[in-house]
Design a protein around this motif. Structure first.
Motif, mmCIF file in Angstrom:
data_model
loop_
_atom_site.group_PDB
_atom_site.id
_atom_site.type_symbol
_atom_site.label_atom_id
_atom_site.label_comp_id
_atom_site.label_asym_id
_atom_site.label_seq_id
_atom_site.Cartn_x
_atom_site.Cartn_y
_atom_site.Cartn_z
ATOM 1 N N ILE A 63 28.467 -31.069 96.875
ATOM 2 C CA ILE A 63 29.766 -31.454 96.323
ATOM 3 C C ILE A 63 30.697 -31.913 97.447
ATOM 4 N N HIS A 64 31.797 -32.555 97.066
ATOM 5 C CA HIS A 64 32.790 -33.009 98.043
ATOM 6 C C HIS A 64 33.483 -31.819 98.695
ATOM 7 N N GLY A 65 33.940 -30.867 97.893
ATOM 8 C CA GLY A 65 34.506 -29.627 98.403
ATOM 9 C C GLY A 65 35.987 -29.640 98.724
ATOM 10 N N ASP A 66 36.639 -30.799 98.632
ATOM 11 C CA ASP A 66 38.072 -30.853 98.930
ATOM 12 C C ASP A 66 38.697 -32.057 98.228
ATOM 13 N N MET A 67 38.438 -32.162 96.944
ATOM 14 C CA MET A 67 38.850 -33.351 96.202
ATOM 15 C C MET A 67 40.311 -33.253 95.754
ATOM 16 N N GLY A 68 41.206 -33.215 96.724
ATOM 17 C CA GLY A 68 42.632 -33.202 96.428
ATOM 18 C C GLY A 68 43.195 -34.609 96.425
ATOM 19 N N PHE A 69 44.500 -34.723 96.146
ATOM 20 C CA PHE A 69 45.136 -36.032 95.991
ATOM 21 C C PHE A 69 45.077 -36.892 97.240
ATOM 22 N N THR A 81 37.801 -44.694 95.424
ATOM 23 C CA THR A 81 37.113 -44.478 96.695
ATOM 24 C C THR A 81 37.434 -43.063 97.161
ATOM 25 N N LEU A 82 36.411 -42.268 97.298
ATOM 26 C CA LEU A 82 36.540 -40.880 97.727
ATOM 27 C C LEU A 82 36.219 -40.813 99.213
ATOM 28 N N PHE A 83 37.028 -40.066 99.985
ATOM 29 C CA PHE A 83 36.772 -39.959 101.414
ATOM 30 C C PHE A 83 37.090 -38.549 101.896
ATOM 31 N N ASP A 84 36.952 -38.331 103.192
ATOM 32 C CA ASP A 84 37.166 -37.033 103.835
ATOM 33 C C ASP A 84 36.152 -36.009 103.320
ATOM 34 N N PHE A 85 34.934 -36.151 103.791
ATOM 35 C CA PHE A 85 33.846 -35.272 103.366
ATOM 36 C C PHE A 85 33.627 -34.099 104.332
ATOM 37 N N ASP A 86 34.652 -33.745 105.102
ATOM 38 C CA ASP A 86 34.510 -32.646 106.065
ATOM 39 C C ASP A 86 34.121 -31.330 105.397
ATOM 40 N N GLU A 87 34.570 -31.132 104.157
ATOM 41 C CA GLU A 87 34.308 -29.864 103.463
ATOM 42 C C GLU A 87 33.111 -29.947 102.512
ATOM 43 N N ALA A 88 32.329 -31.011 102.606
ATOM 44 C CA ALA A 88 31.154 -31.131 101.733
ATOM 45 C C ALA A 88 30.250 -29.912 101.919
ATOM 46 N N GLN A 89 29.731 -29.416 100.804
ATOM 47 C CA GLN A 89 28.927 -28.202 100.832
ATOM 48 C C GLN A 89 28.068 -28.161 99.571
ATOM 49 N N TYR A 90 27.148 -27.219 99.536
ATOM 50 C CA TYR A 90 26.377 -26.991 98.324
ATOM 51 C C TYR A 90 27.080 -25.925 97.498
ATOM 52 N N SER A 91 27.339 -26.279 96.255
ATOM 53 C CA SER A 91 28.026 -25.360 95.355
ATOM 54 C C SER A 91 27.805 -25.837 93.923
ATOM 55 N N TRP A 92 28.448 -25.166 93.013
ATOM 56 C CA TRP A 92 28.396 -25.574 91.620
ATOM 57 C C TRP A 92 29.299 -26.800 91.444
ATOM 58 N N PHE A 93 28.856 -27.750 90.640
ATOM 59 C CA PHE A 93 29.617 -28.973 90.433
ATOM 60 C C PHE A 93 31.010 -28.689 89.870
ATOM 61 N N VAL A 94 31.103 -27.641 89.073
ATOM 62 C CA VAL A 94 32.397 -27.314 88.474
ATOM 63 C C VAL A 94 33.432 -26.943 89.544
ATOM 64 N N GLU A 95 32.977 -26.533 90.725
ATOM 65 C CA GLU A 95 33.946 -26.220 91.778
ATOM 66 C C GLU A 95 34.740 -27.462 92.172
ATOM 67 N N ASP A 96 34.090 -28.624 92.246
ATOM 68 C CA ASP A 96 34.815 -29.857 92.563
ATOM 69 C C ASP A 96 35.898 -30.148 91.532
ATOM 70 N N ILE A 97 35.602 -29.895 90.270
ATOM 71 C CA ILE A 97 36.580 -30.116 89.203
ATOM 72 C C ILE A 97 37.735 -29.134 89.343
ATOM 73 N N ALA A 98 37.406 -27.872 89.595
ATOM 74 C CA ALA A 98 38.434 -26.834 89.730
ATOM 75 C C ALA A 98 39.340 -27.098 90.930
ATOM 76 N N ILE A 99 38.779 -27.604 92.017
ATOM 77 C CA ILE A 99 39.582 -27.887 93.210
ATOM 78 C C ILE A 99 40.641 -28.931 92.888
ATOM 79 N N GLN A 100 40.242 -29.993 92.209
ATOM 80 C CA GLN A 100 41.212 -31.034 91.881
ATOM 81 C C GLN A 100 42.279 -30.503 90.926
ATOM 82 N N LEU A 101 41.854 -29.711 89.959
ATOM 83 C CA LEU A 101 42.810 -29.125 89.025
ATOM 84 C C LEU A 101 43.768 -28.180 89.744
ATOM 85 N N TYR A 102 43.241 -27.391 90.670
ATOM 86 C CA TYR A 102 44.084 -26.452 91.417
ATOM 87 C C TYR A 102 45.203 -27.198 92.146
ATOM 88 N N TYR A 103 44.844 -28.241 92.868
ATOM 89 C CA TYR A 103 45.867 -28.964 93.623
ATOM 90 C C TYR A 103 46.877 -29.643 92.705
#
Length: 200
Positions: A63-69, A81-103
């Motif tokens: 996953i991307h791991g830091d999909m904020g604005f 265009t998605l960028f800044d993959f410094d926090e890319a990691q293996y996790s559940w796909f729903v975590e990427d969705i939750a991260i964006q919602l959190y921010y």
């Protein structure tokens, strides 16, 4: 990205990204001041809950791991265009969705003149999942796990806020009021093991 991740296997394990539990801040819970024992209790509760979740290829992968604005751009033609993959990691796909919602809800939610966090969350999920489902599918069960991933993100951000902790639990007058309010609210949520929003 998640659809592609289901088919992705890196042949060289020495350059494989880490799994979610090796996140720097999750590995360094001792960054928090000693008095934050209730936040630590929530930390262990979140970790225990996540370790029980299935990790099959349909729900878990890179996953991307830091999909904020600040980490994507939408062109005038609507191309993302998605960028800044410094926090890319293996996790559940729903975590990427939750991260964006959190921010979304912590930066914009609850302000005067704006919709409530719950209203914003519902609107986000409705529109986001319409687009998401054109590329990838997640069962409803996984969307219902969003609250634990919202708590995980808040925990990571909260620990990160203390990375320069020097023994004084109060933040200086140079810290802005929004930040101090957020720290206070975040600690209360974490101590009560509550997500920033729960519309599930």
């Amino acid at each position: 990205m998640h659809a592609l991740a289901k088919r992705y296997d890196h042949p060289d394990a020495t350059v494989r990204r880490h799994d979610w539990n090796l996140n720097y801040y999750l590995q360094n819970i001792d960054i928090l001041p000693p008095s934050h024992h209730r936040v630590r209790e929530t930390y262990y509760s979140i970790i225990d809950t996540l370790q029980e979740l299935p990790k099959d290829r349909e729900v878990y992968g890179l996953i991307h791991g830091d999909m904020g604005f600040g980490n994507f751009h939408v062109s005038e033609q609507g191309k993302i265009t998605l960028f800044d993959f410094d926090e890319a990691q293996y996790s559940w796909f729903v975590e990427d969705i939750a991260i964006q919602l959190y921010y979304l809800v912590y930066v914009y939610g609850g302000e005067e003149g704006r919709d409530s966090r719950e209203e914003q969350a519902l609107r986000f999920i409705d529109h986001f999942m319409k687009g998401y489902s054109r590329e990838n599918t997640l069962e409803q069960y996984w969307l219902e796990q969003t609250p634990v991933f919202l708590k995980l993100r808040e925990l990571i951000v909260y620990i990160g806020a203390y990375r320069n902790f020097d023994g004084d639990e109060t933040f200086s007058s140079s810290d802005n009021e929004w930040f101090k309010d957020w720290i206070s609210e975040s600690r209360e949520r974490l101590e009560h093991n509550e997500p920033i929003v729960n519309v599930w």
